[in-house]
Design an enzyme around this catalytic site. Structure first.
Site, PDB file in Angstrom:
ATOM      1  N   PHE A 181       0.857  -1.183   0.000  1.00 32.31           N
ATOM      2  CA  PHE A 181       0.000   0.000   0.000  1.00 32.31           C
ATOM      3  C   PHE A 181       0.895   1.235   0.000  1.00 32.31           C
ATOM      4  O   PHE A 181       1.980   1.214   0.592  1.00 32.31           O
ATOM      5  CB  PHE A 181      -0.899  -0.043   1.248  1.00 32.31           C
ATOM      6  CG  PHE A 181      -1.934   1.036   1.300  1.00 32.31           C
ATOM      7  CD1 PHE A 181      -3.094   0.944   0.552  1.00 32.31           C
ATOM      8  CD2 PHE A 181      -1.755   2.151   2.108  1.00 32.31           C
ATOM      9  CE1 PHE A 181      -4.058   1.943   0.597  1.00 32.31           C
ATOM     10  CE2 PHE A 181      -2.704   3.158   2.167  1.00 32.31           C
ATOM     11  CZ  PHE A 181      -3.862   3.053   1.403  1.00 32.31           C
ATOM     12  N   SER A 183       1.429   3.934   1.512  1.00 32.44           N
ATOM     13  CA  SER A 183       2.006   4.515   2.721  1.00 32.44           C
ATOM     14  C   SER A 183       2.923   3.561   3.477  1.00 32.44           C
ATOM     15  O   SER A 183       3.534   3.951   4.479  1.00 32.44           O
ATOM     16  CB  SER A 183       0.887   4.985   3.661  1.00 32.44           C
ATOM     17  OG  SER A 183       0.094   3.885   4.079  1.00 32.44           O
ATOM     18  N   LYS A 184       3.057   2.323   3.023  1.00 30.76           N
ATOM     19  CA  LYS A 184       3.899   1.353   3.718  1.00 30.76           C
ATOM     20  C   LYS A 184       5.380   1.694   3.515  1.00 30.76           C
ATOM     21  O   LYS A 184       5.742   2.461   2.619  1.00 30.76           O
ATOM     22  CB  LYS A 184       3.625  -0.058   3.209  1.00 30.76           C
ATOM     23  CG  LYS A 184       2.186  -0.527   3.365  1.00 30.76           C
ATOM     24  CD  LYS A 184       1.746  -0.561   4.815  1.00 30.76           C
ATOM     25  CE  LYS A 184       0.343  -1.158   4.925  1.00 30.76           C
ATOM     26  NZ  LYS A 184      -0.214  -1.023   6.277  1.00 30.76           N
ATOM     27  N   PRO A 185       6.262   1.085   4.331  1.00 33.58           N
ATOM     28  CA  PRO A 185       7.698   1.355   4.158  1.00 33.58           C
ATOM     29  C   PRO A 185       8.186   1.151   2.727  1.00 33.58           C
ATOM     30  O   PRO A 185       8.983   1.937   2.218  1.00 33.58           O
ATOM     31  CB  PRO A 185       8.340   0.368   5.138  1.00 33.58           C
ATOM     32  CG  PRO A 185       7.337   0.270   6.244  1.00 33.58           C
ATOM     33  CD  PRO A 185       5.995   0.300   5.549  1.00 33.58           C
ATOM     34  N   LEU A 186       7.726   0.092   2.065  1.00 33.20           N
ATOM     35  CA  LEU A 186       7.936  -0.076   0.629  1.00 33.20           C
ATOM     36  C   LEU A 186       6.564  -0.029  -0.019  1.00 33.20           C
ATOM     37  O   LEU A 186       5.802  -0.998   0.064  1.00 33.20           O
ATOM     38  CB  LEU A 186       8.636  -1.396   0.306  1.00 33.20           C
ATOM     39  CG  LEU A 186       8.872  -1.666  -1.188  1.00 33.20           C
ATOM     40  CD1 LEU A 186       9.792  -0.605  -1.797  1.00 33.20           C
ATOM     41  CD2 LEU A 186       9.460  -3.067  -1.411  1.00 33.20           C
TER      42      LEU A 186
END
Length: 374
Positions: A181, A183-186
């Site tokens: 998603f 906004s996730k770290p990747l």
């Protein structure tokens, strides 16, 4: 100030992103194109797992894993009530019953000491959540699972890039599931996810489930879903993987600095109601701080104070899963999982991303102090 700044990141990778997208547009293989395979290989190498299966979201990956184990009607899966709805939702959607176990008050992850008494003959898996960017206590959880002959599926939607005792999140149990998603770290530029395993047979089954249970064209030996990762999203993720290790280091550095600044700002405060609890990172773990989340006594007051001072905040997650209306049939009301409920009333997340400047951090902490103590 942005809560998560994806624009600065894009400016850093835009040449690579644009070139990779252009390549996909030119070859036209928008579903399971070459970029998907390339990404799977790179992600597997990064994590240290034998197999990576790219998928349509970090929600679908949980369902695919459950289906691969044949988990369904009448079965039970142990998990945390303090997480995003997708964790319990996919267990229920598979036909099984989510069995909640309370969390550790420091890490917010599943408390291994409470797991064994929740195991019944119907228990078919344990699904710990590596919340806010830090892995659960996987050795303890895996040991319990081995004793009872059940698999562990790590819900690592927030912890991709984190480590547990030198191993990467997603490579610390039979199956790891993560989310891309935005906004996730990747993060991709849309939905996406991936599954990781060292089990050849399980990987084959998960790949088939991902594409309608198909093992070859128009031949379907099992039920599946439309769970494929779009080639365009794979192209974006390939570009972002070029800078991801550097971003992980930045997240760790920024998270540590946040904690130092906050602890210094509240060091002389003696009233617990006017202090802030910073994230606890276990000695054998690193966190990628998918969220930088603190605890405060009066969250509504702090939210209003931060907003008035121009600092965005968010709450992850105010209502534990056992108190969600959709799970009312489980009969677990207020008081069933006191730590999850208490934490859910106190947590608040501050702006967090790899491009957060020291000046912005200082601004956030000053606003936090004024909001808590004002």
């Amino acid at each position: 100030m942005d809560f998560i700044d994806l624009k600065t990141q894009y400016r850093r990778v835009q040449d690579s992103v644009n070139a990779r997208i252009r390549t996909v547009l030119e070859h036209g293989q928008y579903i399971l194109g070459a970029e998907t395979v390339e990404l799977e290989n790179k992600l597997a190498e990064y994590v240290g797992a034998k197999h990576c299966i790219g998928a349509s979201s970090g929600t679908d990956t949980l369902l695919i894993a459950l289906m691969a184990y044949g988990i369904g009607q009448g079965d039970e899966v142990i998990t945390s009530p303090f997480t995003f709805i997708a964790t319990g939702e996919m267990i229920a959607l598979a036909g099984a019953k989510p069995v909640y176990v309370d969390i550790d008050a420091r890490t917010y992850n599943l408390d291994p000491k409470l797991i064994e008494k929740a195991i019944t003959p119907r228990t078919k898996a344990i699904m710990p959540v590596s919340l806010y960017g830090q892995c659960a206590d996987m050795d303890a959880i895996n040991a319990i699972a081995r004793k009872h002959g059940i698999p562990v599926i790590e819900d690592a939607a927030q912890s991709f890039g984190a480590t547990y005792k030198g191993k990467r999140s997603c490579a610390v149990s039979e199956v790891g599931s993560t989310s891309f998603f935005p906004s996730k770290p990747l993060g991709a530029y849309g939905d996406g996810g991936a599954l990781f395993t060292d089990d050849d047979a399980l990987a084959k089954v998960m790949r088939e489930i991902r594409v309608h249970g198909q093992d070859r064209r128009y031949h379907h030996p099992r039920l599946g879903i439309n769970g494929r990762l779009d080639t365009l999203q794979a192209a974006v993720l390939l570009a972002k993987m070029e800078i991801f290790p550097d971003e992980v280091e930045a997240r760790i550095r920024i998270g540590a600095r946040y904690s130092q600044l906050i602890n210094e700002a509240f060091a002389k405060e003696t009233d617990p109601a006017r202090k802030v609890v910073t994230p606890y990172i276990a000695p054998d773990c690193t966190s990628v701080y998918a969220q930088y989340t603190v605890e405060v006594a009066d969250r509504a007051k702090v939210e209003q104070g931060m907003k008035a001072r121009g600092v965005p905040t968010a709450v992850h997650y105010p209502v534990p899963l056992h108190l969600q209306p959709v799970f009312a049939n489980l009969g677990q009301g207020v008081g069933s999982f006191p730590i999850s409920e208490s934490v859910g009333n106190r947590v608040i997340s501050l702006p967090m991303h790899p491009y957060l400047t020291e000046a912005h951090q200082a601004q956030v902490v000053a606003a936090l102090k004024e909001s808590v103590q004002g």
